[in-house]
Design an enzyme around this catalytic site. Structure first.
Site, PDB file in Angstrom:
ATOM      1  CB  SER A 165      -0.898   0.005   1.239  1.00  0.00           C
ATOM      2  OG  SER A 165      -1.268   1.324   1.566  1.00  0.00           O
ATOM      3  CG  ASP A 224      -6.935   3.433  -7.244  1.00  0.00           C
ATOM      4  OD1 ASP A 224      -7.308   2.763  -6.262  1.00  0.00           O
ATOM      5  OD2 ASP A 224      -6.170   4.401  -7.156  1.00  0.00           O
ATOM      6  CE  LYS A 232      -7.678   0.254  -2.763  1.00  0.00           C
ATOM      7  NZ  LYS A 232      -6.499   0.946  -2.275  1.00  0.00           N
TER       8      LYS A 232
HETATM    9  C1  S3P Z   1      -2.989   5.819  -3.364  1.00  0.00           C
HETATM   10  C2  S3P Z   1      -2.722   4.514  -3.042  1.00  0.00           C
HETATM   11  C3  S3P Z   1      -3.688   3.425  -3.240  1.00  0.00           C
HETATM   12  C4  S3P Z   1      -4.821   3.842  -4.153  1.00  0.00           C
HETATM   13  C5  S3P Z   1      -5.353   5.203  -3.829  1.00  0.00           C
HETATM   14  C6  S3P Z   1      -4.256   6.245  -3.966  1.00  0.00           C
HETATM   15  C7  S3P Z   1      -1.947   6.837  -3.100  1.00  0.00           C
HETATM   16  O1  S3P Z   1      -4.244   3.084  -1.979  1.00  0.00           O
HETATM   17  O2  S3P Z   1      -5.855   2.898  -4.099  1.00  0.00           O
HETATM   18  O3  S3P Z   1      -6.415   5.552  -4.679  1.00  0.00           O
HETATM   19  O4  S3P Z   1      -2.034   7.952  -3.654  1.00  0.00           O
HETATM   20  O5  S3P Z   1      -1.017   6.529  -2.349  1.00  0.00           O
HETATM   21  P1  S3P Z   1      -3.540   1.987  -1.003  1.00  0.00           P
HETATM   22  O6  S3P Z   1      -2.279   2.560  -0.523  1.00  0.00           O
HETATM   23  O7  S3P Z   1      -4.532   1.785   0.112  1.00  0.00           O
HETATM   24  O8  S3P Z   1      -3.361   0.771  -1.848  1.00  0.00           O
END
Ligand code: S3P
Length: 438
Positions: free
Chosen positions: A167, A320, A347
């Site tokens: 993540s 996403d 999400k």
């Molecule tokens: C993001 C990381 C992702 C993604 C989110 C944006 C970011 O989330 O789904 O829309 O900008 O770091 P996760 O870190 O929970 O996977």
């Protein structure tokens, strides 16, 4: 309740400019705020999520002005945030809250954070856990969820942290916190997630390095207490937003599209590869380096798609994009199975469940498991109404499904789209889509 009706559309065609990348926009504001000097940002995504982060930074004492399409951020340095006088409301933004929880470490301040009904359901413990090890004092939280009251320490403790989840939000929170630690913060993730924080920190002068280990995991090392020096940032178009008009073009017969200045980052491009594997005619050309990221132009046209199996390892590179990929899968011949997507359950909504139920309502069969979703391509009947559940990507995906359905699809509470893609409605209709607001 407001809604948009999406109707079968003839041909989509056009040349588009898509708004700035959401991940980069949040980071440009936050990292600019933590630097010494003035950073100028052009191409910033002007969406609700990014404005929530901007508003939060202003409440934390940062001066941000807007003039001539440029956002001017007067940095307060690492550990320079002030105690906000009121609650900080991050609205719908998971990136905003998780990155800011890390960014305030070292400022020795008490901050109360809250969010909307979608954000209040999302897990924050994944970020609070490493931050507590780095010295954060969590005075109040709702079982690891918002609202959260946090007291940040004067100086974070450098830790070595191994996350079980890939993540970028957890990674970024730990790295931003590590900026105020004396010593080296190490972070390990099972598969490399989006690396915009690492790239931007490096551009701003941080002492940071990363390496893929022999088992495939990614390790990042950051030396704390090095000042960040202000820099100018030009934000390229968001590939996650690009995916919506792109898939529309691929599924509506005889359509074609060209999109320029799209961010091309190897941690974000899984959707293009997956669509190409399904048989989509997509050309990527005119590649350039813009600041710390690469960009390219994309040409695509209507294509007959074939179902495929999308491997688990690809999920961080297109995390996403599964909602819109599911729409492409519904239009493909055969079955598409998306593996290793448990993260979709946390999400803006439980995306596996909402996509599966929505597709079923529209006449498409699915097989839902805890960590995968199989979509059986077929005839799209439509004639249904889908609630966005305050999830922008769910709203946009089902509106695109309506463009190829035999009967209209109604999407309820579509205003949530403005969290990431404020001119989606205008852009889609300029292409020839039949979306009608009511
Ligand atoms: C993001 C990381 C992702 C993604 C989110 C944006 C970011 O989330 O789904 O829309 O900008 O770091 P996760 O870190 O929970 O996977």
């Amino acid at each position: 309740m407001d809604y948009i009706i999406s109707k079968k559309s003839e041909v989509l065609s056009g040349t588009l400019k898509i708004p700035g990348d959401k991940s980069i926009s949040h980071r440009a504001l936050i990292i600019g705020s933590m630097s010494i000097g003035i950073s100028k940002i052009t191409g910033l995504l002007e969406s609700e999520d990014v404005f929530s982060t901007m508003d939060a930074l202003k409440k934390l004492g940062v001066k941000i002005e807007h003039s001539n399409n440029t956002y001017i951020v007067e940095g307060v340095g690492i550990a320079g945030f002030k105690v906000p006088e009121e609650y900080i409301d991050l609205g719908n933004s998971g990136t905003g809250i998780r990155l800011l929880l890390g960014a305030i470490m070292g400022s020795n301040i008490l901050v109360n954070f809250k969010g909307d009904s979608s954000l209040r359901k999302r897990p924050m413990e994944r970020v609070l856990k490493p931050l507590k090890l780095m010295g954060a004092n969590i005075l109040k939280s709702n079982f690891g969820k918002l609202p959260i009251s946090i007291k940040s320490p004067k100086e974070a403790l450098a830790i070595k942290y191994e996350s079980k989840i890939s993540s970028a939000q957890i990674k970024s929170a730990v790295l931003l916190s590590g900026l105020s630690a004396s010593g080296v913060t190490e972070y390990i993730e099972p598969i490399k997630s989006r690396d915009h924080t690492e790239k931007m920190l490096s551009k701003f002068g941080a002492n940071i390095s990363s390496k893929i280990l022999s088992n495939g995991s990614n390790i990042i090392k950051l030396n704390g207490r090095t000042n960040l020096i202000a820099n100018d940032i030009s934000v390229p178009s968001d590939p996650s937003s690009v995916a919506f008009p792109l898939v529309s073009t691929i599924i509506v017969p005889n359509s074609k599209i060209e999109i320029h200045n799209v961010m091309m980052n190897s941690t974000r491009d899984g959707i293009f590869e997956t669509l190409q594997e399904m048989g989509a005619k997509i050309k990527i050309f005119n590649k350039k380096q813009v600041d710390s990221e690469k960009t390219a132009s994309i040409y695509a046209e209507y294509s007959e798609l074939q179902g495929i199996s999308v491997p688990s390892e690809r999920s961080p590179r297109m995390i996403d994009e599964y909602p819109i990929l599911s729409i492409a899968a519904a239009c493909a011949k055969g079955n598409t199975i998306m593996n290793g997507i448990t993260e979709l359950r946390v999400k803006e909504s439980d995306r596996i469940k909402i996509i599966s139920n929505g597709l079923n309502k529209a006449g498409i069969k699915t097989i839902e498991k805890n960590d995968s979703l199989e979509v059986l391509g077929g005839e799209i009947e439509g004639n249904c109404s889908i609630d966005s559940e305050l999830d922008h990507r769910i709203a946009m995906s089902f509106l695109i499904l309506g463009l190829v359905a035999n009967n209209p699809i109604k999407v309820l509470r579509p205003s949530t789209i403005s969290t990431s893609f404020p001119n989606f409605f205008e852009i889609m209709n300029s292409l020839g889509a039949k979306l009608v607001w009511s």
